[in-house]
Scaffold this motif. Structure first.
Motif, PDB file in Angstrom:
ATOM      1  N   ASP A 152       0.896  -1.379   0.023  1.00  0.00           N
ATOM      2  CA  ASP A 152      -0.001   0.015   0.099  1.00  0.00           C
ATOM      3  C   ASP A 152       0.842   1.184   0.037  1.00  0.00           C
ATOM      4  OD1 ASP A 152      -1.808   2.152   0.366  1.00  0.00           O
ATOM      5  OD2 ASP A 152      -2.954   0.912   2.119  1.00  0.00           O
ATOM      6  N   SER A 154       0.387   4.423   0.030  1.00  0.00           N
ATOM      7  CA  SER A 154      -0.051   5.498   0.908  1.00  0.00           C
ATOM      8  C   SER A 154       0.350   5.314   2.407  1.00  0.00           C
ATOM      9  CB  SER A 154      -1.700   5.474   1.085  1.00  0.00           C
ATOM     10  OG  SER A 154      -2.081   4.412   1.584  1.00  0.00           O
ATOM     11  N   LYS A 202      -0.333   1.957  -8.729  1.00  0.00           N
ATOM     12  CA  LYS A 202      -1.292   1.993  -7.169  1.00  0.00           C
ATOM     13  C   LYS A 202      -0.739   3.287  -6.831  1.00  0.00           C
ATOM     14  CE  LYS A 202      -1.396  -2.743  -5.860  1.00  0.00           C
ATOM     15  NZ  LYS A 202      -1.006  -3.623  -4.681  1.00  0.00           N
ATOM     16  N   ALA A 205      -2.436   6.131  -8.675  1.00  0.00           N
ATOM     17  CA  ALA A 205      -3.796   6.190  -8.498  1.00  0.00           C
ATOM     18  C   ALA A 205      -4.286   6.864  -7.418  1.00  0.00           C
ATOM     19  CB  ALA A 205      -4.591   4.600  -9.019  1.00  0.00           C
ATOM     20  N   GLN A 206      -3.595   6.308  -6.326  1.00  0.00           N
ATOM     21  CA  GLN A 206      -3.894   6.942  -4.879  1.00  0.00           C
ATOM     22  C   GLN A 206      -3.341   8.375  -4.902  1.00  0.00           C
ATOM     23  OE1 GLN A 206      -1.558   4.701  -2.352  1.00  0.00           O
ATOM     24  NE2 GLN A 206      -3.058   2.744  -2.050  1.00  0.00           N
ATOM     25  N   ASN A 208      -3.599  10.714  -7.537  1.00  0.00           N
ATOM     26  CA  ASN A 208      -4.532  11.383  -8.203  1.00  0.00           C
ATOM     27  C   ASN A 208      -5.972  11.799  -7.255  1.00  0.00           C
ATOM     28  OD1 ASN A 208      -2.926  11.677 -10.474  1.00  0.00           O
ATOM     29  ND2 ASN A 208      -3.656   9.925 -11.581  1.00  0.00           N
ATOM     30  N   ALA A 209      -6.269  10.424  -6.671  1.00  0.00           N
ATOM     31  CA  ALA A 209      -7.506  10.411  -5.983  1.00  0.00           C
ATOM     32  C   ALA A 209      -7.270  11.618  -4.650  1.00  0.00           C
ATOM     33  CB  ALA A 209      -7.764   9.048  -5.176  1.00  0.00           C
ATOM     34  N   THR A 210      -6.101  11.466  -4.105  1.00  0.00           N
ATOM     35  CA  THR A 210      -5.951  12.279  -2.802  1.00  0.00           C
ATOM     36  C   THR A 210      -5.965  13.772  -3.310  1.00  0.00           C
ATOM     37  OG1 THR A 210      -4.484  10.653  -1.874  1.00  0.00           O
ATOM     38  CG2 THR A 210      -3.932  12.747  -1.254  1.00  0.00           C
ATOM     39  N   LYS A 212      -7.631  14.906  -5.742  1.00  0.00           N
ATOM     40  CA  LYS A 212      -8.951  15.305  -6.502  1.00  0.00           C
ATOM     41  C   LYS A 212      -9.795  15.758  -5.181  1.00  0.00           C
ATOM     42  CE  LYS A 212     -12.852  13.102  -8.719  1.00  0.00           C
ATOM     43  NZ  LYS A 212     -13.536  12.206  -9.299  1.00  0.00           N
ATOM     44  N   ASP A 213      -9.501  14.849  -4.029  1.00  0.00           N
ATOM     45  CA  ASP A 213     -10.214  15.028  -2.905  1.00  0.00           C
ATOM     46  C   ASP A 213      -9.859  15.998  -1.973  1.00  0.00           C
ATOM     47  OD1 ASP A 213     -11.818  13.037  -3.808  1.00  0.00           O
ATOM     48  OD2 ASP A 213     -11.074  11.585  -2.741  1.00  0.00           O
ATOM     49  N   ARG A 220       0.026  17.924   1.284  1.00  0.00           N
ATOM     50  CA  ARG A 220      -0.220  16.338   1.008  1.00  0.00           C
ATOM     51  C   ARG A 220       0.327  15.594   2.092  1.00  0.00           C
ATOM     52  NH1 ARG A 220       2.873  16.803  -4.892  1.00  0.00           N
ATOM     53  NH2 ARG A 220       1.510  18.236  -5.865  1.00  0.00           N
TER      54      ARG A 220
END
Length: 234
Positions: A152, A154, A202, A205-206, A208-210, A212-213, A220
């Motif tokens: 993971d 993150s 992975k 993708a994580q 980009n999601a972070t 975005k939200d 960060r």
């Protein structure tokens, strides 16, 4: 035509130094040595360093006319316990403006009067031919990272080199990080073996999601202040 090229090419290449263009290459081996309750664990990576010099007459705008360097390879990693890894992120140790391992310290009082360009050439010549191992001083340590869950991205956390016990438990201590100028070939594949082939996909993708939200101007998480190039480049 082929004959002419065969005659001229060595002449052109041999003339590079005459024109003021120089290139140096060497491999640096970073070895991380950790004391654990189960004995000493080590991990290493051989990385490739290339230095270029362009002459002052080649200066164009804000570029050229000085030295530049490239680092290729992957971060060193050591398995300190079962499924627990410590990564020493990529870092060059040859920047004359930064922390030094193989370059002598230059006194400030001398910097204005010495021919620094000639000094860097001499240092590069010496490093390129060196086969020496030295301990990296704490002031020049690479960033150390571990993952709470290795699959993971993150869960990346920065590790204090002075306090591995806070991350891994009692009995864990960073003994040293060594740097060797070596003829060993550049290593590759160890990170993929440890992290998995889709780890950085992975991570992206994580990330980009972070983003975005995340709220505007929010800080960060540490994991997403890193990039794949901190682990693998070139």
């Amino acid at each position: 035509m082929k004959f002419l090229a065969a005659v001229l090419l060595p002449t052109v290449l041999a003339g590079c130094n005459v024109l003021g263009f120089y290139t140096w290459r060497w491999n640096q081996k970073v070895t991380v040595i950790v004391e654990t309750p189960h004995g000493v664990r080590t991990g290493s990576s051989v990385q490739s360093v290339v230095w270029h010099e362009s002459p002052s007459w080649a200066h164009l705008g804000d570029s050229g006319g000085w030295f530049s360097s490239e680092l290729h390879g992957e971060a060193a990693v050591v398995e300190v316990a079962a499924d627990k890894y410590l990564f020493a992120l990529l870092k060059t140790y040859d920047d004359p403006a930064g922390d030094k391992v193989f370059r002598p310290a230059i006194a400030k009082s001398q910097s204005a009067i010495v021919d620094r360009r000639s000094e860097i050439r001499a240092e590069n010549d010496a490093i390129e031919s060196s086969r020496e191992t030295r301990e990296i001083p704490k002031s020049a340590f690479p960033t150390l990272v571990t993952f709470e869950t290795i699959s993971d991205p993150s869960t990346a956390r920065q590790v204090d080199p002075e306090n591995l016990a806070s991350e891994f438990g009692n009995g864990y201590r960073l003994k040293s990080i060594e740097l060797t100028i070596t003829t060993e070939p550049q290593t590759s594949g160890r990170l993929k073996q440890v992290l998995g082939s889709d780890f950085f996909q992975k991570w992206a993708a994580q990330f980009n999601a972070t983003i975005k939200d995340a709220a505007a101007f929010s800080k960060r998480p540490f994991a997403f202040r890193l990039t794949a190039s901190n682990f693998v480049t070139g």
